[in-house]
Design an enzyme around this catalytic site. Structure first.
Site, short mmCIF file in Angstrom:
data_model
loop_
_atom_site.label_atom_id
_atom_site.label_comp_id
_atom_site.label_asym_id
_atom_site.label_seq_id
_atom_site.Cartn_x
_atom_site.Cartn_y
_atom_site.Cartn_z
N ILE A 1 36.86 37.36 33.42
CA ILE A 1 37.31 38.73 33.18
C ILE A 1 36.23 39.70 33.63
O ILE A 1 35.08 39.59 33.21
CB ILE A 1 37.59 38.95 31.68
CG1 ILE A 1 38.57 37.90 31.15
CG2 ILE A 1 38.09 40.37 31.42
CD1 ILE A 1 38.57 37.76 29.65
N CYS A 2 36.60 40.63 34.48
CA CYS A 2 35.69 41.68 34.92
C CYS A 2 35.93 42.89 34.01
O CYS A 2 36.82 43.69 34.26
CB CYS A 2 35.95 42.02 36.39
SG CYS A 2 34.87 43.34 37.00
#
Length: 153
Positions: free
Chosen positions: A92-93
């Site tokens: 997840i960014c």
């Protein structure tokens, strides 16, 4: 002597057991202070309506000073959500997991933030560099230097 991490996680776990979790968030497993699993479901009308995902939290001994490593669990038959900030390997960014992490954040607040990130998404798609990133990604997403440039999706 208990570490800062285990004391903090014990406190968070006690609060989850006594107060419960917000709607759409469920604690699945927290047998130790190294790895926890939660399910999240976006409530209300969204592109992800009725979809349920599993999040894995891995804690370092320096939690909550250091952020947890948080990923969507990807297994055979279970994909990460199709989202511009979620890679197909589950990484997840999100700036709150990196440069904007604060020790005042909790496991539940991270779940709420990711639930909200999914709820506000306007288009189901992978990040533009998904294939390249997944080929060379480290096991721990915290070893990635993400560039946080678009919080509008």
């Amino acid at each position: 002597m208990a570490s800062i991490s285990s004391r903090r996680l014990q406190k968070e776990l006690s609060e989850i057991h006594s107060e419960g979790t917000p709607v759409g968030i469920k604690l699945l497993k927290a047998d130790d202070f190294e790895t926890w699993w939660f399910s999240i479901e976006v409530m209300g009308e969204s592109l992800y309506k009725s979809e349920v995902y599993t999040l894995q939290f891995r804690f370092e001994p320096t939690y909550p000073i250091a952020s947890p490593a948080v990923t969507f669990v990807v297994t055979e038959g279970r994909e990460a959500p199709m989202h511009p900030h979620v890679y197909s390997n589950g990484h997840i960014c999100a700036s709150i997991l990196g440069t904007e992490w604060s020790p005042v954040l909790s496991v539940v607040s991270v779940c709420i933030t990711l639930q909200s990130m999914l709820a506000s998404c306007k288009k189901k798609e992978r990040p533009p560099d998904n294939d390249r990133y997944v080929r060379s990604a480290p096991d721990n997403p915290k070893k990635t230097r993400f560039v946080y440039h678009d919080d509008t999706v």
